[in-house]
Enzyme design. Structure first.
Site, PDB file in Angstrom:
ATOM      1  N   CYS A 118       0.849  -1.191   0.000  1.00  0.00           N
ATOM      2  CA  CYS A 118       0.000   0.000   0.000  1.00  0.00           C
ATOM      3  C   CYS A 118       0.888   1.246   0.000  1.00  0.00           C
ATOM      4  CB  CYS A 118      -0.873   0.020   1.251  1.00  0.00           C
ATOM      5  SG  CYS A 118      -1.896  -1.438   1.417  1.00  0.00           S
TER       6      CYS A 118
ATOM      7  N   ARG B 181       3.845   1.258  -6.590  1.00  0.00           N
ATOM      8  CA  ARG B 181       3.833   0.243  -5.537  1.00  0.00           C
ATOM      9  C   ARG B 181       2.742  -0.796  -5.779  1.00  0.00           C
ATOM     10  NH1 ARG B 181       6.494   2.016  -0.926  1.00  0.00           N
ATOM     11  NH2 ARG B 181       5.126   0.930   0.517  1.00  0.00           N
TER      12      ARG B 181
ATOM     13  N   TRP C  40      -3.020  -2.165  -1.661  1.00  0.00           N
ATOM     14  CA  TRP C  40      -2.677  -3.432  -2.281  1.00  0.00           C
ATOM     15  C   TRP C  40      -3.277  -4.486  -1.356  1.00  0.00           C
ATOM     16  CZ3 TRP C  40      -0.675  -5.904  -6.416  1.00  0.00           C
ATOM     17  CH2 TRP C  40      -0.271  -7.215  -6.249  1.00  0.00           C
TER      18      TRP C  40
ATOM     19  N   ASN D 120      -0.383   1.009   6.090  1.00  0.00           N
ATOM     20  CA  ASN D 120       0.333   0.115   5.177  1.00  0.00           C
ATOM     21  C   ASN D 120       1.036  -0.918   6.046  1.00  0.00           C
ATOM     22  OD1 ASN D 120       1.824  -1.148   3.172  1.00  0.00           O
ATOM     23  ND2 ASN D 120       3.522   0.286   3.376  1.00  0.00           N
ATOM     24  N   GLY D 121       0.741  -2.187   5.819  1.00  0.00           N
ATOM     25  CA  GLY D 121       1.389  -3.263   6.593  1.00  0.00           C
ATOM     26  C   GLY D 121       0.425  -4.407   6.784  1.00  0.00           C
TER      27      GLY D 121
ATOM     28  N   GLU E 252      14.308 -23.129 -13.011  1.00  0.00           N
ATOM     29  CA  GLU E 252      14.066 -21.707 -12.723  1.00  0.00           C
ATOM     30  C   GLU E 252      15.291 -20.881 -13.058  1.00  0.00           C
ATOM     31  OE1 GLU E 252      11.561 -20.077 -12.385  1.00  0.00           O
ATOM     32  OE2 GLU E 252      12.192 -18.170 -11.528  1.00  0.00           O
TER      33      GLU E 252
ATOM     34  N   LYS F 236      15.256 -17.731 -15.754  1.00  0.00           N
ATOM     35  CA  LYS F 236      15.724 -16.387 -15.370  1.00  0.00           C
ATOM     36  C   LYS F 236      16.768 -15.902 -16.372  1.00  0.00           C
ATOM     37  CE  LYS F 236      13.117 -15.080 -12.759  1.00  0.00           C
ATOM     38  NZ  LYS F 236      12.183 -16.047 -13.108  1.00  0.00           N
TER      39      LYS F 236
ATOM     40  N   GLU G  12      15.047 -15.336 -19.989  1.00  0.00           N
ATOM     41  CA  GLU G  12      14.011 -14.304 -20.177  1.00  0.00           C
ATOM     42  C   GLU G  12      14.540 -12.890 -19.992  1.00  0.00           C
ATOM     43  OE1 GLU G  12      10.684 -14.276 -17.506  1.00  0.00           O
ATOM     44  OE2 GLU G  12      11.843 -15.083 -15.859  1.00  0.00           O
TER      45      GLU G  12
ATOM     46  N   HIS H  40      21.831 -38.742 -22.877  1.00  0.00           N
ATOM     47  CA  HIS H  40      20.874 -39.279 -23.861  1.00  0.00           C
ATOM     48  C   HIS H  40      20.693 -38.347 -25.036  1.00  0.00           C
ATOM     49  CE1 HIS H  40      19.877 -42.611 -21.251  1.00  0.00           C
ATOM     50  NE2 HIS H  40      19.903 -41.749 -20.243  1.00  0.00           N
TER      51      HIS H  40
ATOM     52  N   LYS I 146       4.007  -9.261 -17.891  1.00  0.00           N
ATOM     53  CA  LYS I 146       4.054  -9.715 -16.499  1.00  0.00           C
ATOM     54  C   LYS I 146       3.001 -10.789 -16.257  1.00  0.00           C
ATOM     55  CE  LYS I 146       5.242  -9.991 -12.256  1.00  0.00           C
ATOM     56  NZ  LYS I 146       6.450 -10.795 -11.966  1.00  0.00           N
TER      57      LYS I 146
HETATM   58  C1  AGP Z   1       8.598 -15.839 -14.675  1.00  0.00           C
HETATM   59  O1  AGP Z   1       9.758 -15.041 -14.453  1.00  0.00           O
HETATM   60  C2  AGP Z   1       7.786 -15.354 -15.832  1.00  0.00           C
HETATM   61  N1  AGP Z   1       7.454 -13.993 -15.686  1.00  0.00           N
HETATM   62  C3  AGP Z   1       6.617 -16.273 -16.173  1.00  0.00           C
HETATM   63  O2  AGP Z   1       7.140 -17.546 -16.426  1.00  0.00           O
HETATM   64  C4  AGP Z   1       5.523 -16.439 -15.091  1.00  0.00           C
HETATM   65  O3  AGP Z   1       6.034 -17.192 -14.013  1.00  0.00           O
HETATM   66  C5  AGP Z   1       4.350 -17.204 -15.729  1.00  0.00           C
HETATM   67  O4  AGP Z   1       3.851 -16.436 -16.792  1.00  0.00           O
HETATM   68  C6  AGP Z   1       3.218 -17.505 -14.742  1.00  0.00           C
HETATM   69  O5  AGP Z   1       2.667 -16.296 -14.292  1.00  0.00           O
HETATM   70  P1  AGP Z   1       1.659 -16.349 -13.020  1.00  0.00           P
HETATM   71  O6  AGP Z   1       2.460 -16.872 -11.880  1.00  0.00           O
HETATM   72  O7  AGP Z   1       1.195 -14.947 -12.830  1.00  0.00           O
HETATM   73  O8  AGP Z   1       0.534 -17.289 -13.382  1.00  0.00           O
END
Ligand code: AGP
Length: 622
Positions: free
Chosen positions: A2, A27, A76, A112-113, A495, A499, A502, A518, A617
């Protein structure tokens, strides 16, 4: 998180509050509101759901709400969905309907908290005749201030002090009292708050950007401290109500830098917020050293009846599922399948009627994950959402919800939400194990204690970040990288690889170490970077032998392992260590150096870390 703002001076407050809130939009929020007092008239409260411009329209850009003293808030959601009733400010009296206007309340405030013990405090206040109109912890906080203010007939500072002693959690709160026109009282613990004074006027906000337009000279209020703000003056108090002296601090950085908390990018800021995200998520489910998942809504009986778990997600959330599979099956002895949502939704899955489908999603809006949830529900299977955004589609449509408390995540590449999701799956696995009797009580409690060590152990990894930055810049021009591991280490590699891909656009692949021979090992050439994740003690030797096979073909080996495994330096060309931790939870630590590596690689390549090309996002389309 928030955002809070406040102003008392000789100009109209509402336009200044709206301007301050606009500087805090980064935020993340889902509703907003303000309360303004004109002289000793009651406070006028105006709230709105959605974007700040709705609030500005409702108040004619502030002109419709006269007065020189006021507070404002962007919410938030953490407790209670985004709604008018849950939006701040909150009042000690009643506040119903969807209109706005003067409120006959002695106390009005914003916060906020997270108030961890708000449920027990609400019960206390209900017994004392208080009526609640929202689902928020903040309304409880404001009514508690009112309770002490009237019960002990004490001044605002003492009433707030008593409240601070009674609540558990974090807060940056602003409060106006009907009997004290033109004054704002503030208090802080853990959540950010700063105070600025210029030209006989006083400002308060969550963060610097909200007041840079007016002053660069600010006061930082400390934990368990309060202040009484009047036009052009701030008096600070400690928890005993004694006055404390403070010196102003000059803000030297830009507003843009301030939005990122002084960090260069949101991603590195959010990487560093992971201890807090993990701690907040843990605090919400830990009570007296045991798990309390009552808010998740899975009864012990239901947990006993579940025959199979299906974890369905996309991207990094799917990687969390891959970790969860190992943890759940080992601790709770329950079969777990991990499915990509985009596959699950079309393959007409054969689901056990006593199964549980767990959808993991930071945004709660990912189209494939939402479709998978609906597919599961159409099959009559019980569903649980692990979601970071309160009131999102998946949160609303799943039968039950486990909210992660990572706060808003701005960078496209997820970090703190991933870490908070791991906590959620660990907690569920432990709860299942306890209820289904597959874990002795002492082991259960020791694992709970181990969870509590994660935030500090993540912080310790940050001490090594310069070494990781140096290594990333050394490989800034590489074309390929391979992540190898077994078990949970393989899941972490997935993961780490995402990272890197992407945000730095370097091609990489994550492989179960035993799978390299393989086919893929044919891609290893002189200088190819192979990153071995080696936290699962009984699998290390096997993975190292796979790494050696790569080294014999020219690979450059990086080992990511636990302190103590120093013999690995005989094999690896570069070794990164993480603190010791129970192997079930090692992913929470091993992922940190890989996040940092992806970040520094992207920076070294001069790329847009927070907004990588072609990515969104939240993928709300197929
Ligand atoms: C992860 O860094 C990516 N931004 C992407 O793989 C993300 O995790 C995926 O699109 C799932 O998003 P969500 O967790 O909002 O469902």
């Amino acid at each position: 998180m928030c955002g809070i703002v406040g102003f008392t001076g000789h100009r109209q407050a509402a336009p200044i509050l709206l301007d301050g809130l606009s500087k805090l939009e980064y935020r993340g929020y889902d509703s907003a509101g303000l309360a303004v007092r004109d002289g000793d008239a009651p406070a006028e409260v105006v709230k709105s759901v959605g974007k700040l411009k709705t609030l500005a329209e409702k108040t004619d850009d502030g002109r419709a709400v006269p007065g020189c003293c006021g507070i404002g808030h962007t919410r938030w959601a953490t407790h209670g969905e985004p709604s008018w009733a849950n939006a701040h400010p909150h009042v000690s009296g009643n506040c119903t309907g969807s209109g706005s206007g003067p409120v006959e309340s002695d106390v009005v405030g914003v916060h906020n908290g997270i108030i961890e013990n708000y449920v027990e405090l609400k019960e206390k206040l209900l017994k004392h005749g208080y009526v609640f109109y929202s689902e928020t912890d903040t309304e409880v906080l404001i009514k508690l201030v009112d309770y002490y203010y009237h019960k002990y007939k004490i001044g605002p500072v003492d009433a707030i002090a008593k409240t601070m002693v009674r609540v558990r959690g974090s807060y940056a709160m602003e409060v106006m009292f009907k009997d004290y026109p033109g004054e704002i009282f503030v208090a802080r613990k853990d959540s950010p708050m700063i105070i600025g004074i210029a030209d006989g006027e006083t400002y308060v906000a969550s963060d610097v950007p909200a007041m840079l337009k007016y002053t660069r000279s600010v006061y930082y209020i400390g934990n368990h401290e309060m202040a009484r703000l009047t036009a052009g003056e701030a008096v600070f108090y400690d928890l005993n109500g004694d006055v404390i002296q403070k010196e102003p601090v000059e803000i030297t950085y830009s507003a843009a830098a301030a939005e990122k908390g002084g960090y260069e990018h949101f991603m590195i800021k959010e990487i560093h917020e992971q201890p807090e995200a993990v701690q907040n998520t843990l605090n919400a489910i830990l009570k007296d050293g045991a798990l309390d998942l009552s808010t998740v809504g899975l009864s012990d009986e239901e947990i006993r009846d579940i025959s199979q778990i299906y974890i369905v997600a996309c991207g990094s959330a799917w990687h969390v599922g891959m970790v969860a599979q190992y943890v759940f099956e080992d601790l709770a002895q329950i079969p777990v399948r991990v499915e990509l949502a985009s596959e699950f939704r079309y393959r007409k899955p054969l689901l056990d009627k006593n199964g549980l489908v767990v959808i993991i999603s930071q945004s709660g809006e990912t189209a494939d994950s939402l479709a998978a949830l609906r597919e599961a529900k159409s099959c009559g299977i019980r569903t649980l959402g692990i979601v970071n955004v309160v009131g999102s589609s998946i949160a609303r449509e799943a039968d039950t919800v486990f909210y992660t408390l990572a706060g808003p995540e701005i960078a496209v590449a997820t970090t703190k939400a991933y870490s908070a999701q791991l906590i959620a799956v660990y907690a569920l696995a432990l709860q299942f194990a306890k209820v289904r009797g597959t874990l002795a009580d002492d082991r259960y409690r020791s694992l709970i204690d181990e969870l509590g060590t994660i935030p500090e152990k993540i912080r310790r990894i940050f001490e090594d970040k310069e070494r990781i930055q140096w290594f990333a810049s050394k490989f800034a021009n590489m074309q390929d990288a391979f992540f190898v591991g077994r078990g949970i280490d393989y899941a972490v590699g997935l993961e780490g690889s995402l990272k890197m891909k992407e945000i730095s656009y370097v091609h990489s692949e994550a492989y179960a170490a035993g799978e390299l021979k393989h086919g893929t090992i044919s891609l290893i050439e002189d200088g190819t970077l192979v990153i071995g994740i080696l936290t699962q003690q009984e699998l290390i030797e096997k993975t190292v032998s796979n790494m050696v096979e790569c080294k014999s073909r020219g690979a450059y080996l990086m080992a990511l392992t636990t302190y103590g495994n120093y013999s690995l330096e005989d094999t690896s060309d570069f070794t990164v260590y993480i603190p010791k931790i129970d192997p079930h939870f090692a992913a929470s630590l091993a992922v940190i150096p890989l996040q940092l590596m992806g970040y520094y690689l992207s920076v070294a390549r001069g790329l847009d870390v927070d907004k990588p090309r072609n990515l969104a996002k939240s993928v709300t389309v197929e």
